[in-house]
Design an enzyme around this catalytic site. Structure first.
Site, PDB file in Angstrom:
ATOM      1  N   SER A 157       2.556 -16.645 -11.851  1.00  0.00           N
ATOM      2  CA  SER A 157       2.666 -16.256 -10.443  1.00  0.00           C
ATOM      3  C   SER A 157       4.015 -16.682  -9.880  1.00  0.00           C
ATOM      4  O   SER A 157       4.512 -17.766 -10.194  1.00  0.00           O
ATOM      5  CB  SER A 157       1.531 -16.905  -9.647  1.00  0.00           C
ATOM      6  OG  SER A 157       1.611 -16.553  -8.285  1.00  0.00           O
ATOM      7  N   GLY A 160       8.412 -13.287 -10.369  1.00  0.00           N
ATOM      8  CA  GLY A 160       9.197 -12.120  -9.970  1.00  0.00           C
ATOM      9  C   GLY A 160       8.763 -10.812 -10.595  1.00  0.00           C
ATOM     10  O   GLY A 160       9.561  -9.870 -10.690  1.00  0.00           O
ATOM     11  N   LYS A 161       7.501 -10.697 -10.989  1.00  0.00           N
ATOM     12  CA  LYS A 161       7.013  -9.459 -11.624  1.00  0.00           C
ATOM     13  C   LYS A 161       7.110  -8.271 -10.663  1.00  0.00           C
ATOM     14  O   LYS A 161       7.627  -7.208 -11.017  1.00  0.00           O
ATOM     15  CB  LYS A 161       5.566  -9.648 -12.089  1.00  0.00           C
ATOM     16  CG  LYS A 161       5.367 -10.720 -13.144  1.00  0.00           C
ATOM     17  CD  LYS A 161       3.954 -10.757 -13.666  1.00  0.00           C
ATOM     18  CE  LYS A 161       2.931 -11.110 -12.593  1.00  0.00           C
ATOM     19  NZ  LYS A 161       3.115 -12.488 -12.089  1.00  0.00           N
ATOM     20  N   SER A 162       6.583  -8.447  -9.449  1.00  0.00           N
ATOM     21  CA  SER A 162       6.570  -7.336  -8.499  1.00  0.00           C
ATOM     22  C   SER A 162       7.978  -6.979  -8.044  1.00  0.00           C
ATOM     23  O   SER A 162       8.309  -5.799  -7.876  1.00  0.00           O
ATOM     24  CB  SER A 162       5.697  -7.689  -7.286  1.00  0.00           C
ATOM     25  OG  SER A 162       4.340  -7.835  -7.666  1.00  0.00           O
ATOM     26  N   ASP A 179      -0.062  -6.088 -10.279  1.00  0.00           N
ATOM     27  CA  ASP A 179      -0.971  -7.243 -10.249  1.00  0.00           C
ATOM     28  C   ASP A 179      -2.137  -7.164 -11.232  1.00  0.00           C
ATOM     29  O   ASP A 179      -2.403  -8.123 -11.944  1.00  0.00           O
ATOM     30  CB  ASP A 179      -1.506  -7.483  -8.830  1.00  0.00           C
ATOM     31  CG  ASP A 179      -2.123  -8.856  -8.687  1.00  0.00           C
ATOM     32  OD1 ASP A 179      -1.463  -9.842  -9.069  1.00  0.00           O
ATOM     33  OD2 ASP A 179      -3.262  -8.956  -8.200  1.00  0.00           O
ATOM     34  N   GLU A 203       2.436  -5.756  -3.679  1.00  0.00           N
ATOM     35  CA  GLU A 203       2.624  -6.900  -2.786  1.00  0.00           C
ATOM     36  C   GLU A 203       3.971  -7.559  -3.065  1.00  0.00           C
ATOM     37  O   GLU A 203       4.268  -7.925  -4.202  1.00  0.00           O
ATOM     38  CB  GLU A 203       1.507  -7.930  -2.994  1.00  0.00           C
ATOM     39  CG  GLU A 203       1.690  -9.172  -2.125  1.00  0.00           C
ATOM     40  CD  GLU A 203       0.785 -10.318  -2.545  1.00  0.00           C
ATOM     41  OE1 GLU A 203       0.974 -11.431  -2.021  1.00  0.00           O
ATOM     42  OE2 GLU A 203      -0.090 -10.107  -3.403  1.00  0.00           O
ATOM     43  N   ARG A 244      18.413 -14.790 -29.677  1.00  0.00           N
ATOM     44  CA  ARG A 244      19.692 -14.187 -29.322  1.00  0.00           C
ATOM     45  C   ARG A 244      20.089 -13.056 -30.269  1.00  0.00           C
ATOM     46  O   ARG A 244      21.064 -12.352 -30.007  1.00  0.00           O
ATOM     47  CB  ARG A 244      20.780 -15.262 -29.319  1.00  0.00           C
ATOM     48  CG  ARG A 244      20.510 -16.372 -28.332  1.00  0.00           C
ATOM     49  CD  ARG A 244      21.611 -17.412 -28.316  1.00  0.00           C
ATOM     50  NE  ARG A 244      22.871 -16.860 -27.846  1.00  0.00           N
ATOM     51  CZ  ARG A 244      23.983 -17.600 -27.698  1.00  0.00           C
ATOM     52  NH1 ARG A 244      23.962 -18.893 -27.983  1.00  0.00           N
ATOM     53  NH2 ARG A 244      25.096 -17.039 -27.271  1.00  0.00           N
TER      54      ARG A 244
END
Length: 320
Positions: A157, A160-162, A179, A203, A244
């Site tokens: 949570s 920064g997904k949304s 979500d 949201e 990397r």
């Protein structure tokens, strides 16, 4: 627990006609996603009869049973109806003879008619049952379609997904779900969608609830998409050595399917949406047989070994 769908729901959604309704019609549930055309059973062979499936009388079966004597026809259909079949279905809007309906009434079976030809009816039934009886789970994540690929965006949570999904939307990609993602396995492929009550909404902390379809248009959203890649976002950890090179692919098992997964560290200044776009493009190249990390590794090795033959170079690339 096996999934099932009510026969009454199937009849309503596919627009089928009921010509004989069993007394327990509203309680009948279908749990087998396959169908059966009972040609063998009409010939009298009942061993291995898949009676739990929807039974379809197509053009061939109809012509066959109409050529029987009334006594033989009665006996063969009695064999069908004494089994615990969910229903008997006729294609081509066929007229069903009275003796069949009397038998269905006596053995408490439902008889249905479709206007479709047999092949189209079977196809629609297969698609419907595959959709409703598929294995399904719900997970906390977002789902975007990026360059035609379904990307599942996961993470803790407030990572920064949304915000990342919104950035992708502004770049022209499409939102499937924010979500919560409902995932089902259809034809060995994972399909993700959004719960209907939150579909097309997002949201964003500090702003609130956004209706993406109204803000960005119908081209910014999609009802469902296949899941081709998982992006796991996590806050950057200084003591973690992130990949990397990308020589080794990681996968996660979802409902029996192995899905490629990438862990992307998040910190101020990183354009995560752009990284996801590049990840999708790179995945597409890998699916086409080209792995840039392997190619560069073999190229550097070849520069250090100028005597290496071309075939050795190709074999080394293929084996990495």
């Amino acid at each position: 627990m096996a999934k099932s769908v009510k026969l009454s729901q199937l009849v309503e959604e596919l627009g089928l006609k009921i010509i004989e309704k069993s007394r327990d019609y509203e309680e009948i549930e279908i749990s087998d996603k396959n169908i059966n055309r009972p040609g063998l059973q009409l010939s009298g062979y009942m061993e291995g009869f898949p009676y739990k499936r929807i039974q379809i009388i197509g053009n061939v079966e109809y012509r066959y049973y109409m050529g029987m004597s009334p006594e033989l026809r009665y006996e063969r259909f009695r064999g069908l109806f004494t089994a615990d079949i969910p229903c008997l279905m006729f294609s081509y809007d066929r007229e069903v003879t009275r003796d069949i309906l009397d038998l269905a009434n006596y053995y408490n079976k439902t008889v249905l008619i479709s206007e479709l030809e047999t092949t189209r009816l079977a196809s629609k039934l297969n698609m419907y049952l595959e959709k409703h009886l598929a294995q399904e789970i719900s997970i906390h994540a977002g789902l975007m379609e990026v360059y035609g690929a379904g990307v599942l965006i996961r993470g803790e949570s407030s990572v920064g997904k949304s915000e990342t999904a919104l950035d992708l939307i502004t770049k022209g990609h499409r939102l499937v779900s924010d979500d919560v993602v409902e995932i089902r396995r259809v034809d060995n492929q994972l399909v993700g969608t959004s719960p209907e009550n939150i579909r097309h909404f997002m949201e964003i902390r500090g702003i609130g609830i956004l209706d993406i379809r109204r803000l960005y248009g119908v081209g910014s959203v999609k009802t469902e998409t296949n899941i081709d890649l998982i992006i796991h976002l996590e806050n950057w950890k200084e003591n973690v050595e992130y990949d990397r090179l990308g020589l080794e692919d990681a996968y996660e098992n979802i409902l029996g399917n192995e899905v490629p997964i990438l862990t992307v560290p998040v910190k101020p200044g990183r354009n995560v949406a752009m990284i996801i776009e590049v990840a999708v493009r790179n995945l597409r190249q890998k699916n086409l047989g080209y792995n840039s990390a392997k190619y560069l590794t073999t190229r550097l090795f070849n520069d250090m070994n100028p005597d290496m033959k071309d075939m050795d170079y190709i074999e080394m690339y293929d084996n990495l």
